[in-house]
Design an enzyme around this catalytic site. Structure first.
Site, PDB file in Angstrom:
ATOM      1  N   HIS A 151       1.617 -10.803  -1.763  1.00 22.75           N
ATOM      2  CA  HIS A 151       0.415 -11.546  -0.967  1.00 22.75           C
ATOM      3  C   HIS A 151      -0.908 -11.535  -1.828  1.00 22.75           C
ATOM      4  O   HIS A 151      -0.877 -10.691  -2.875  1.00 22.75           O
ATOM      5  CB  HIS A 151       0.395 -10.798   0.308  1.00 22.75           C
ATOM      6  CG  HIS A 151       1.347 -10.790   1.180  1.00 22.75           C
ATOM      7  ND1 HIS A 151       1.378 -10.432   2.657  1.00 22.75           N
ATOM      8  CD2 HIS A 151       2.628 -11.104   1.301  1.00 22.75           C
ATOM      9  CE1 HIS A 151       2.443 -10.805   3.131  1.00 22.75           C
ATOM     10  NE2 HIS A 151       3.310 -10.995   2.161  1.00 22.75           N
ATOM     11  N   GLU A 205      -3.860 -10.537  -1.189  1.00 20.43           N
ATOM     12  CA  GLU A 205      -4.564  -9.279  -1.247  1.00 20.43           C
ATOM     13  C   GLU A 205      -4.013  -8.000  -2.263  1.00 20.43           C
ATOM     14  O   GLU A 205      -4.517  -7.597  -2.830  1.00 20.43           O
ATOM     15  CB  GLU A 205      -4.754  -8.580   0.069  1.00 20.43           C
ATOM     16  CG  GLU A 205      -5.433  -9.429   0.923  1.00 20.43           C
ATOM     17  CD  GLU A 205      -4.625 -10.461   1.711  1.00 20.43           C
ATOM     18  OE1 GLU A 205      -5.241 -11.102   2.837  1.00 20.43           O
ATOM     19  OE2 GLU A 205      -3.497 -10.971   1.513  1.00 20.43           O
ATOM     20  N   CYS A 258      -2.658  -9.083   6.732  1.00 16.74           N
ATOM     21  CA  CYS A 258      -1.415  -8.655   7.474  1.00 16.74           C
ATOM     22  C   CYS A 258      -1.394  -7.185   7.360  1.00 16.74           C
ATOM     23  O   CYS A 258      -1.969  -6.548   6.516  1.00 16.74           O
ATOM     24  CB  CYS A 258      -0.363  -9.525   6.964  1.00 16.74           C
ATOM     25  SG  CYS A 258       0.442  -8.708   5.344  1.00 16.74           S
ATOM     26  N   CYS A 273      -0.739  -5.899   3.740  1.00 21.28           N
ATOM     27  CA  CYS A 273      -2.029  -5.833   2.970  1.00 21.28           C
ATOM     28  C   CYS A 273      -3.023  -5.085   3.569  1.00 21.28           C
ATOM     29  O   CYS A 273      -3.884  -4.313   2.545  1.00 21.28           O
ATOM     30  CB  CYS A 273      -2.449  -7.173   2.978  1.00 21.28           C
ATOM     31  SG  CYS A 273      -1.559  -8.473   2.120  1.00 21.28           S
TER      32      CYS A 273
END
Length: 158
Positions: A55, A57, A85, A88
């Site tokens: 992801h 992040e 999410c 993250c």
């Protein structure tokens, strides 16, 4: 000055996300900043790297740790184009970032098919109700890794 700086970082994270879409990736961008400096950036690489943990992040956190030569991002800010999410957020907690700021929220992401609400909801429920079985199976050597850690003279606590 700080609010203007963060708005600039938010715009930059959104630009990263838009460019990533143009490059065939997911619509997420992030950066890690310390003081006035952007330490590292990241964009969603899930499909490009065949890595469900890539992801934006997490990519930015990994790059920032490499750039700073430290696993701790204490004193840093994680800036994301979208609400992080649970994966993250966990990475941000482990990295010890000072703050997380984001532009779009989880509902904006869900509206285009990125619905992580199921994970937010799942984590709020007792494990025995999950579809994914998460089981402890005790062994006679359960504590061996922790015993080795405790006894290791050169360990780096984190």
């Amino acid at each position: 000055m700080g609010a203007e700086r963060e708005l600039g970082w938010l715009r930059r994270s959104v630009d990263l996300a838009v460019r990533n879409v143009a490059d065939g990736g997911g619509p997420f961008g992030a950066l890690v900043a310390r003081g006035d400096e952007v330490v590292a950036t990241g964009a969603n690489r899930v499909t490009a790297d065949l890595d469900p943990t890539a992801h934006a992040e997490v990519v930015a956190i990994r790059a920032a740790c490499r750039a700073l030569g430290d696993f701790s991002l204490a004193g840093c800010v994680l800036v994301s184009s979208c609400e992080p999410c649970p994966l993250c957020l966990s990475a941000a907690l482990w990295a010890r970032v000072e703050r997380v700021v984001y532009a779009a929220d989880r509902h904006d992401a869900a509206a285009v098919g990125f619905d992580d609400g199921v994970f937010h909801d799942l984590l709020a429920r007792p494990r025995e109700t999950w579809d994914l079985a998460v089981l402890r199976v005790p062994t006679e050597v359960d504590s061996a890794p922790f015993d080795a850690w405790r006894a290791h003279q050169g360990r780096v606590d984190y």
